[in-house]
Design an enzyme around this catalytic site. Structure first.
Site, PDB file in Angstrom:
ATOM      1  N   ARG A 234      17.887   7.757  -2.183  1.00  0.00           N
ATOM      2  CA  ARG A 234      17.381   8.023  -0.833  1.00  0.00           C
ATOM      3  C   ARG A 234      17.709   6.874   0.114  1.00  0.00           C
ATOM      4  O   ARG A 234      17.511   5.697  -0.220  1.00  0.00           O
ATOM      5  CB  ARG A 234      15.862   8.200  -0.893  1.00  0.00           C
ATOM      6  CG  ARG A 234      15.213   8.372   0.462  1.00  0.00           C
ATOM      7  CD  ARG A 234      13.733   8.587   0.301  1.00  0.00           C
ATOM      8  NE  ARG A 234      13.078   7.423  -0.225  1.00  0.00           N
ATOM      9  CZ  ARG A 234      12.489   6.485   0.507  1.00  0.00           C
ATOM     10  NH1 ARG A 234      12.519   6.559   1.821  1.00  0.00           N
ATOM     11  NH2 ARG A 234      11.917   5.456  -0.058  1.00  0.00           N
TER      12      ARG A 234
ATOM     13  N   HIS B 208      11.965   0.299  -5.702  1.00  0.00           N
ATOM     14  CA  HIS B 208      12.085  -0.538  -4.509  1.00  0.00           C
ATOM     15  C   HIS B 208      12.367  -1.960  -4.981  1.00  0.00           C
ATOM     16  O   HIS B 208      11.699  -2.453  -5.894  1.00  0.00           O
ATOM     17  CB  HIS B 208      10.791  -0.484  -3.689  1.00  0.00           C
ATOM     18  CG  HIS B 208      10.975  -0.978  -2.290  1.00  0.00           C
ATOM     19  ND1 HIS B 208      11.211  -2.309  -2.000  1.00  0.00           N
ATOM     20  CD2 HIS B 208      10.976  -0.327  -1.108  1.00  0.00           C
ATOM     21  CE1 HIS B 208      11.348  -2.433  -0.689  1.00  0.00           C
ATOM     22  NE2 HIS B 208      11.210  -1.251  -0.120  1.00  0.00           N
TER      23      HIS B 208
HETATM   24  C1  SIN Z   1      10.026  -0.062   3.143  1.00  0.00           C
HETATM   25  O1  SIN Z   1       9.418  -0.391   4.147  1.00  0.00           O
HETATM   26  O2  SIN Z   1      10.813  -0.805   2.567  1.00  0.00           O
HETATM   27  C2  SIN Z   1       9.793   1.291   2.573  1.00  0.00           C
HETATM   28  C3  SIN Z   1      10.347   2.321   3.429  1.00  0.00           C
HETATM   29  C4  SIN Z   1      10.960   3.418   2.583  1.00  0.00           C
HETATM   30  O3  SIN Z   1      10.661   3.524   1.405  1.00  0.00           O
HETATM   31  O4  SIN Z   1      11.801   4.132   3.108  1.00  0.00           O
END
Ligand code: SIN
Length: 530
Positions: A380, A238
């Site tokens: 994803r 992330h």
């Molecule tokens: C986020 O809120 O950025 C995470 C959501 C996700 O991993 O799809």
């Protein structure tokens, strides 16, 4: 050894596991075996939301196209279509169970995240996973047929035959061994059907947005049972995890960029325009690599997500959890940019399953992040994971019920024996190896890879794994030891998968093969026999 007999065992209490457990309860007695309290799961921490087509200006074909594009050629189009077209029905079910999504003028307030061509992310402010978990847990707790076993760590699958002697297709899953934390005793949970909903493995990496429970226990157990793990090189980082010495894994949702957040370097300059025409809303692999490159270029410890141009009242209302957390650490996001770094977040790969979560091992299903279903491919799409969890939780339960009441196997489960194992007198070995694996995975098998780094990581993990296996058989199991064994196993699998993919695609980027190649346009399958 204590043995518990049920009709169904579900390992894990995230969204996928609870969705399946609730539906299975209509057909028999269900044991939900979970490592901490039932509330503790990766689903619980999901902030952004659940992606589904509900808006008038949206269309299944658009969500399908966005998912396939982000998956970089490795998503299974049949599975993508199936999940996306079933999404709205699962959302309705969550609403019927009492999940309260944020509304605006009588309709769902829809968020935007990277890779989506429309606003389609349903959310409950910025704590969507918690709201879905709350609704599902309440429904499960109301079912007399569901028994929770909290603070039990799954150790291994109970098999009819030794996995080294027979391929999984000719074996049978009889249940699962699990360690009771309070007593240190291993129990047998026996059932004709076991569902692994044990989540991902973010803890394989030193920096992760995941909670402490995510050590890939289900994936590692499936591997030891001889099942192949699929696409394990595709680990999603992330782009924005909070960078702060007191908070090691707090997510700063992508939804912030969806509302206009700007990524800035230490000099205050916005940099995403140099990397993608979609800027902050490019797919996650691109944004994470861009940040990694900026950090390496400038030598800075973090970059910044700037929300200060948006109205303070809006930020407080839309992101109450993130606002409060940042404020508690002295960062007022309405006034100053938030320091962020990328961190391991989601495993696109996992235990290979069919469209109903069925694995190659009779009696075993896998759902949620533990599974590889074909939805995510090489990357994803944001907020497609809660969607996958709910759709596959439902589908697996319905397929299991449709197959009829499963007969109990005549095979005799092997009793757990401790042999000559004794209590560990060297817990420092666990701590040391835990730190070493996670650091080397971060440094050598992270966002940007190379043949040399992977080779180094492989040699080191092999030595550590041998040490752990010896330690495992000499000492009585503890949760720490089980988790160490699992992250070591998965580190080895990730490295093997990454080394076999001689191209860059989606989340797997290597400087030695920087382009995608058609000859690698297929899933990677790795098993313990290869
Ligand atoms: C986020 O809120 O950025 C995470 C959501 C996700 O991993 O799809």
């Amino acid at each position: 050894m204590t043995a518990h007999e049920f009709d169904f065992i579900v390992v894990g209490s995230g969204a996928a596991g609870l969705m399946a457990a609730r539906k299975l309860a209509a057909a028999g007695r269900v044991a939900v075996v979970t490592k901490r309290d039932p509330e503790t799961s990766n689903s619980d921490l999901a902030q952004g939301g659940i992606a589904a087509v509900t808006a008038l200006n949206d269309d299944f074909s658009l969500h399908i196209a966005d998912t396939l594009r982000t998956g970089a050629g490795l998503s299974d189009p049949r599975i993508v279509r199936m999940v996306i077209t079933e999404g709205p029905e699962r959302v309705r079910e969550l609403v019927d169970l009492g999940a309260e999504f944020t509304m605006r003028k009588g309709s769902f307030d829809l968020g935007l995240e990277g890779g989506h061509s429309r606003r389609r992310v349903l959310h409950a402010a910025d704590a969507t996973g918690r709201e879905i978990e709350r609704a599902l847990l309440a429904a499960c707790r109301a079912e007399r047929n569901i028994s929770f076993f909290p603070h039990f760590s799954a150790v291994d699958l109970i098999l009819a035959r030794r996995p080294k002697r027979v391929r999984p297709q000719r074996n049978l899953c009889l249940g699962v061994y699990a360690l009771e934390e309070a007593t240190g005793r291993v129990h047998s949970f026996l059932a004709p059907v076991t569902v692994l909903a044990s989540g991902g493995a973010g803890k394989v990496y030193r920096y992760t947005t995941n909670p402490d429970v995510t050590t890939g226990d289900g994936m590692a157990m499936a591997w030891r049972a001889g099942l192949p793990l699929v696409n394990m090189e595709f680990v999603q980082f992330h782009p924005t995890c909070l960078y702060h010495p007191q908070e090691k894994s707090f997510l700063i949702s992508e939804a912030l960029r969806g509302e206009g957040g700007i990524l800035r370097g230490p000099d205050g300059k916005a940099f995403m325009k140099n990397y993608s025409r979609y800027r902050e809303l490019a797919p996650r692999d691109i944004v994470a690599r861009a940040i990694d490159s900026e950090l390496k270029r400038t030598g800075a410890d973090c970059v910044f997500l700037d929300m200060t141009h948006l109205k303070a009242a809006f930020l407080r209302r839309r992101f109450p959890t993130i606002h409060a957390k940042c404020l508690s650490l002295g960062i007022d996001m309405t006034k100053v940019p938030i320091p962020v770094v990328p961190a391991a977040h989601f495993f696109c790969g996992g235990i290979g399953t069919d469209e109903n979560g069925r694995t190659d091992l009779p009696g075993l299903y896998a759902i949620g992040e533990a599974a590889h279903t074909g939805l995510h491919g090489a990357n994803r799409l944001a907020s497609n994971s809660l969607l996958e969890a709910c759709v596959f939780g439902h589908r697996a339960a319905e397929a299991i019920k449709a197959a009829g009441k499963p007969a109990r196997s005549a095979a005799k489960p092997a009793h757990w024996t401790t042999g000559n194992a004794r209590p560990s007198d060297e817990a420092v070995v666990i701590k040391h190896n835990w730190d070493e694996i996670r650091t080397l995975m971060w440094n050598y098998v992270g966002i940007v890879r190379s043949d040399k780094r992977l080779e180094r990581a492989s040699a080191r993990v092999r030595i550590i794994s041998e040490e752990i296996v010896k330690y495992y058989w000499d000492f009585l199991p503890t949760r720490d030891l089980l988790e160490l064994r699992n992250i070591a196993c998965l580190a080895g699998v990730i490295i093997r998968s990454a080394r076999s993919r001689k191209e860059s695609r989606g989340l797997h980027y290597t400087v030695d093969y920087p382009a995608a190649s058609d000859s690698f346009k297929k899933p990677t399958k790795v098993d313990r026999y290869g």
